[in-house]
Design a protein around this motif. Structure first.
Motif, PDB file in Angstrom:
ATOM      1  N   SER A 286      34.607  35.508  40.971  1.00 46.74           N
ATOM      2  CA  SER A 286      34.208  36.729  41.961  1.00 46.74           C
ATOM      3  C   SER A 286      35.273  37.060  43.267  1.00 46.74           C
ATOM      4  O   SER A 286      36.398  37.469  42.268  1.00 46.74           O
ATOM      5  CB  SER A 286      34.000  35.735  43.255  1.00 46.74           C
ATOM      6  N   ASN A 287      34.986  38.399  43.623  1.00 41.47           N
ATOM      7  CA  ASN A 287      35.890  39.015  44.805  1.00 41.47           C
ATOM      8  C   ASN A 287      36.533  39.554  42.898  1.00 41.47           C
ATOM      9  O   ASN A 287      37.686  40.269  43.778  1.00 41.47           O
ATOM     10  CB  ASN A 287      36.901  38.548  45.582  1.00 41.47           C
ATOM     11  N   VAL A 288      35.701  39.986  42.266  1.00 41.66           N
ATOM     12  CA  VAL A 288      36.687  41.215  41.640  1.00 41.66           C
ATOM     13  C   VAL A 288      36.480  43.184  42.076  1.00 41.66           C
ATOM     14  O   VAL A 288      35.657  43.220  42.751  1.00 41.66           O
ATOM     15  CB  VAL A 288      35.233  41.663  40.980  1.00 41.66           C
ATOM     16  N   PRO A 289      37.668  43.414  42.323  1.00 39.08           N
ATOM     17  CA  PRO A 289      38.531  44.252  42.646  1.00 39.08           C
ATOM     18  C   PRO A 289      37.586  45.974  42.425  1.00 39.08           C
ATOM     19  O   PRO A 289      37.007  45.586  41.160  1.00 39.08           O
ATOM     20  CB  PRO A 289      39.766  44.755  42.234  1.00 39.08           C
ATOM     21  N   ASP A 290      37.564  46.832  43.060  1.00 35.00           N
ATOM     22  CA  ASP A 290      36.497  48.279  42.936  1.00 35.00           C
ATOM     23  C   ASP A 290      37.673  48.492  41.181  1.00 35.00           C
ATOM     24  O   ASP A 290      38.649  48.760  40.668  1.00 35.00           O
ATOM     25  CB  ASP A 290      36.840  49.022  44.062  1.00 35.00           C
ATOM     26  N   GLU A 317      31.874  43.191  37.564  1.00 38.29           N
ATOM     27  CA  GLU A 317      31.043  42.420  38.366  1.00 38.29           C
ATOM     28  C   GLU A 317      31.146  40.613  38.637  1.00 38.29           C
ATOM     29  O   GLU A 317      31.666  40.368  37.539  1.00 38.29           O
ATOM     30  CB  GLU A 317      29.610  42.831  38.567  1.00 38.29           C
ATOM     31  N   PRO A 318      31.189  40.287  39.695  1.00 39.23           N
ATOM     32  CA  PRO A 318      31.089  38.833  39.846  1.00 39.23           C
ATOM     33  C   PRO A 318      30.296  37.864  38.397  1.00 39.23           C
ATOM     34  O   PRO A 318      29.361  38.412  38.474  1.00 39.23           O
ATOM     35  CB  PRO A 318      31.076  38.447  40.927  1.00 39.23           C
ATOM     36  N   THR A 368      41.638  26.633  40.493  1.00 41.74           N
ATOM     37  CA  THR A 368      41.056  27.933  41.289  1.00 41.74           C
ATOM     38  C   THR A 368      42.152  29.018  40.750  1.00 41.74           C
ATOM     39  O   THR A 368      43.115  28.403  41.321  1.00 41.74           O
ATOM     40  CB  THR A 368      40.545  27.915  42.188  1.00 41.74           C
ATOM     41  N   ASN A 370      43.733  32.710  41.770  1.00 42.24           N
ATOM     42  CA  ASN A 370      43.310  33.772  42.976  1.00 42.24           C
ATOM     43  C   ASN A 370      44.543  34.693  42.385  1.00 42.24           C
ATOM     44  O   ASN A 370      45.265  34.875  42.880  1.00 42.24           O
ATOM     45  CB  ASN A 370      44.320  33.466  44.661  1.00 42.24           C
ATOM     46  N   THR A 373      42.814  40.476  43.831  1.00 48.47           N
ATOM     47  CA  THR A 373      42.046  40.362  45.026  1.00 48.47           C
ATOM     48  C   THR A 373      40.957  39.693  44.303  1.00 48.47           C
ATOM     49  O   THR A 373      39.765  38.928  45.229  1.00 48.47           O
ATOM     50  CB  THR A 373      40.966  41.767  45.701  1.00 48.47           C
ATOM     51  N   ALA A 374      40.525  38.800  42.862  1.00 47.51           N
ATOM     52  CA  ALA A 374      39.844  38.272  42.682  1.00 47.51           C
ATOM     53  C   ALA A 374      40.239  37.031  42.412  1.00 47.51           C
ATOM     54  O   ALA A 374      40.842  36.281  43.051  1.00 47.51           O
ATOM     55  CB  ALA A 374      39.837  39.017  41.123  1.00 47.51           C
ATOM     56  N   LYS A 375      39.065  36.038  42.729  1.00 44.42           N
ATOM     57  CA  LYS A 375      39.002  34.300  42.508  1.00 44.42           C
ATOM     58  C   LYS A 375      38.668  34.443  41.120  1.00 44.42           C
ATOM     59  O   LYS A 375      37.644  34.555  41.420  1.00 44.42           O
ATOM     60  CB  LYS A 375      38.211  33.837  43.782  1.00 44.42           C
TER      61      LYS A 375
END
Length: 404
Positions: A286-290, A317-318, A368, A370, A373-375
């Motif tokens: 999730s929270n995939v960077p641009d 994309e997530p 998890t 981090n 910016t991705a999780k």
């Protein structure tokens, strides 16, 4: 998926005299020492050549297209004999009457109905799930890698990548149905490229579940090279079946075997593992960077240096990745290597994370990461293959499979 049948262009190189189970040829120890093997002598230990240990590249991204050549790699691996009367192209694999044809029901083309994680949360453990004596570890097979060894001159695509389609599936005595490790349609072929080490790995899509190896395991395959617009113009890479016997394989070490076909060869790297469990790895992002995240995943287990390639691509994309199933021995640790970097970032080296857990029978572990910016959420579900009879259909075990 129905088996890929029909068509198949001819090649100038033919292989005959194939029969079940044996190996032949020579194998290099990497230091110039060479030796020979008798047919079926899978118990001999050999030192592998440097760079041919089955590891996939740590580099992220595709390499240069593979240039086909008609020669043979004489320095690495023994050929394994194909079963007689086991071709998909002429239909003999479906009509054979040998012991192995009956044992593994080769006329059945269905995928295995057994799922992974079937005993991840059992209710009948004794005395408890942590110290369970009710469900036992079992011997398993782990396929580490598939690699395109070479292609014949007929497969020359004038510098363009080689396109592979078809399937490779494993059949075990737990459930003699296809457990796919490679499966591509002609409309969605696998593009074979060389990595930075010059190796041409074939990315596996399976197995769907763990591979039991209490006795025999059969590997069935029908893999082709897409050439033109029509299927009849395509070339047969490998076609047939082979088997492995746990009584003659060296335990807990990598062995390498070459499957030779009409238009080339595929190298298989595998291990026969004593007292192992099934580890099902699930990864969510999730929270995939641009611009996306370039992600590389590799698993290590069983105190074997070879890595098991899981994923090497860009995540835009997530999403949740496909499940990955790995066999891991009792008393060892499972190591998951996670490397990532943003596609549009300035980082020149990937950020590495490690997930290490002890092998166990049941339950799950999660962590998890981090990165940027991705999780990245990782979960491993543990299960044995000691399934109760109630979970199996009556045609699973060999006394039933031998019936006509």
């Amino acid at each position: 998926m129905a088996s890929v049948g029909g068509g198949g262009g001819s090649c100038t190189r033919t292989i005959d005299g194939r029969f079940g189970g044996g190996t032949r040829g020579t194998e290099s120890a990497g230091d110039g020492t060479r030796g020979t093997k008798r047919a079926g002598d899978d118990g001999t230990r050999w030192t592998q050549s440097a760079g041919d240990d089955g590891d996939s590249s740590d580099q992220m991204g595709a390499g240069e297209p593979l240039a086909p050549w008609g020669g043979r790699d004489r320095n690495f691996i023994n050929e394994i004999e194909l079963l007689d009367d086991s071709k998909h192209r002429d239909g003999s694999i479906y009509t054979g009457s040998s012991f192995l044809h009956k044992l593994f029901r080769l006329n059945y083309t269905e995928e295995t109905y057994l799922e992974p994680m079937m005993l991840s949360m059992p209710t009948d453990c004794w005395p408890d799930p942590v110290d369970c004596y009710e469900h036992l570890f079992c011997h398993m097979m782990q396929i580490y890698s598939l690699k395109l060894a070479y292609t014949s001159a007929d497969a020359d695509t004038s510098g363009n990548p080689i396109l592979l389609y078809g399937f490779m599936a494993v059949r075990d005595c737990l459930n003699p149905r296809r457990n796919y490790v490679f499966r591509r349609t002609r409309d969605d072929p696998f593009v074979v490229v060389q990595d930075s080490n010059g190796s041409s790995f074939i990315r596996m899509s399976g197995p769907k579940r763990g591979i039991e190896m209490q006795s025999l395991v059969l590997v069935e395959f029908d893999m082709r090279i897409k050439i033109g617009e029509n299927e009849e113009d395509d070339l047969q890479l490998i076609d047939g079946a082979i088997y492995f016997d746990s009584l003659v394989l060296p335990p807990d070490m990598i062995i390498n075997r070459r499957i030779v076909g009409d238009c080339g060869a595929v190298d298989m790297s595998l291990a026969f593992l004593h007292c192992a469990a099934e580890a099902t790895i699930q990864v969510g992002i999730s929270n995939v960077p641009d611009g996306g995240l370039s992600l590389f995943l590799q698993a290590h287990a069983n105190d074997i240096k070879n890595g098991i390639w899981l994923f090497d691509n860009v995540v835009s994309e997530p999403c949740e990745l496909n499940r990955f199933v790995v066999a891991a021995c009792r008393g060892s640790k499972l190591l998951l290597i996670v490397k990532s970097r943003p596609v549009n970032g300035t980082a020149s080296l990937p950020i590495s994370k490690f997930f290490i857990r002890d092998v166990r029978r049941h339950g799950s572990d999660s962590m998890t990461f981090n990165v940027h910016t991705a999780k990245i959420d990782v979960k491993v579900n543990w299960s044995t293959l000691d399934l109760p009879s109630s979970a199996l259909r009556e045609d699973n075990h060999y006394p039933f499979a031998l019936d006509d």
